[in-house]
Design an enzyme around this catalytic site. Structure first.
Site, short mmCIF file in Angstrom:
data_model
loop_
_atom_site.label_atom_id
_atom_site.label_comp_id
_atom_site.label_asym_id
_atom_site.label_seq_id
_atom_site.Cartn_x
_atom_site.Cartn_y
_atom_site.Cartn_z
N HIS A 217 71.37 73.76 72.40
CA HIS A 217 71.71 74.98 73.14
C HIS A 217 71.58 76.21 72.27
CE1 HIS A 217 75.90 75.65 71.58
NE2 HIS A 217 75.92 74.34 71.44
N ASP B 274 76.05 76.62 65.26
CA ASP B 274 76.31 75.91 66.50
C ASP B 274 75.75 76.77 67.62
OD1 ASP B 274 77.34 74.55 68.69
OD2 ASP B 274 79.38 75.30 68.42
N GLU C 290 75.94 76.04 77.26
CA GLU C 290 76.73 74.92 76.74
C GLU C 290 78.13 75.34 76.34
OE1 GLU C 290 78.44 72.02 73.91
OE2 GLU C 290 78.01 74.14 73.60
N GLU C 291 78.26 76.52 75.73
CA GLU C 291 79.58 76.95 75.24
C GLU C 291 80.58 77.16 76.37
OE1 GLU C 291 80.57 76.81 72.36
OE2 GLU C 291 78.85 77.00 71.00
N ASP D 184 73.37 68.54 68.61
CA ASP D 184 74.40 69.56 68.47
C ASP D 184 75.14 69.29 67.17
OD1 ASP D 184 76.08 71.69 69.02
OD2 ASP D 184 76.40 71.12 71.11
N HIS E 9 82.73 77.18 64.84
CA HIS E 9 83.23 78.29 65.65
C HIS E 9 83.91 79.36 64.81
CE1 HIS E 9 83.15 76.52 70.00
NE2 HIS E 9 82.01 76.38 69.35
#
Length: 345
Positions: free
Chosen positions: A68, A185, A218-219, A239, A319
């Site tokens: 993603h 990410d 995706e998030e 991922d 994150h």
């Protein structure tokens, strides 16, 4: 490994391209430009993701791989009376992880403004509770780099509620082989897939028709839950591997996920990925991610009858202030490469 240098260069280009969930057009265009001219089929889906297809020897059974391009970000929630902006979070991160970060406000007219994400009570010389005040949506705000002192002056710039805000990636590649940046990410994995597609589309014949979905939601939970052909048998998400206390994932190997918050991944496919790694001397770790979901788990929740798996490079401080090493990128690339050339489970 020359391919690793190309992957790192691609990742650098991607993380510098803003793409908060809901605002991914530029990043999708970037990936399209990287793959234009190759012998493959490429189209966008209605959600704005990019679907790439390479025909294989067997067209009756398909594979799908995904990574993603959407990232964490924010949106203008409120223009405050002091000329600063309140934020609404996009994706799941801690407010403390963006405090002090440079950002860009993307207006609907296309004009952009720089700013800094700060606590309202930042100055220790003024606010007694500067150290203890809660880092949340009430206290975090954006200081705009323009001469504005009230809400009307901000609106005159063209800034309004609903404008997207992206975080500065601050990407850096160290002499010791680390790449540190926001948004690894999952742009680290997108970089791996882009370079894989370049390689196999011109040098390899795949055993099965293979689709690559560069997903863009995706998030927020639904990036890879569509555009799965009825012929698709296996679905592999690429991922990040999550690192921390109790985790086996590191920054130097490929992480193979056995289970995340959605439950176990397909057992036979996971065993096959481990076998491919061992047969090809690929460094790997098997791990469980307790607070994690992927495009593959989104596809399963959507009701698709596929064997689903998840692998990826190990990412430190996910994150937040993310980092990985070139060896993890290399091991992940090698496992994906062996996987697309292998037989189905």
């Amino acid at each position: 490994m020359e391919i690793t240098n190309r992957i790192i260069h691609t990742i650098e280009e991607l993380v510098k391209t803003p793409s908060s969930s809901g605002f991914t057009g530029r990043a999708i265009e970037k990936v399209e430009s990287m793959l234009t001219g190759l012998p493959l089929e490429m189209k966008r889906n209605h959600k704005g993701g990019l679907l790439i297809t390479i025909e294989g020897k067997d067209t009756t059974k398909h594979r799908l791989l995904t990574a993603h391009v959407d990232t964490l970000g924010a949106m203008v929630k409120e223009i405050k009376g002091n000329g600063r902006l309140k934020l609404s979070m996009i994706g799941g991160f801690n407010w403390s992880s963006v405090e002090g970060e440079y950002c860009t406000i993307h207006t609907t007219s296309g004009k952009e403004y720089s700013g800094t994400i700060l606590m309202h009570q930042t100055s220790v010389h003024v606010y007694k509770d500067a150290r203890e005040a809660k880092r949340d949506e009430q206290n975090i705000e954006v200081r705009i780099d323009e001469k504005v002192n009230n809400a009307n002056e901000v609106r005159e710039l063209g800034i309004s509620v609903g404008d997207f805000i992206s975080f500065s990636p601050r990407v850096e590649v160290t002499d010791s082989g680390f790449i540190k940046s926001r948004h690894l990410d999952d742009k680290a994995s997108v970089g791996i897939l882009v370079e894989l597609i370049k390689e196999i589309s011109t040098h390899e014949s795949l055993p099965y028709t293979t689709h690559f979905l560069i997903s863009n939601n995706e998030e927020i939970g639904y990036g890879g839950n569509s555009n799965i052909t009825p012929e698709t048998v296996e679905y592999l998400a690429i991922d990040m591997g999550a690192m921390g206390d109790g985790q086996s994932t590191d920054e130097y190997t490929v992480s193979i996920c056995a289970k995340d918050s959605s439950g176990p991944y397909h057992y036979e496919l996971r065993k096959k990925l481990v076998r491919l790694a061992e047969e090809n001397n690929i460094g790997y770790k098997v791990d469980i991610y307790p607070y994690y979901g992927s495009d593959a788990s989104a596809a399963i929740r959507a009701g698709f009858d596929v064997k689903h798996g998840l692998i990826g490079p190990g990412i430190e401080s996910s994150h937040a202030f993310e980092r990985t090493h070139k060896s993890s990128l290399e091991q992940t690339y090698r496992l994906v490469y062996q996987y697309v050339l292998s037989e189905l489970v």
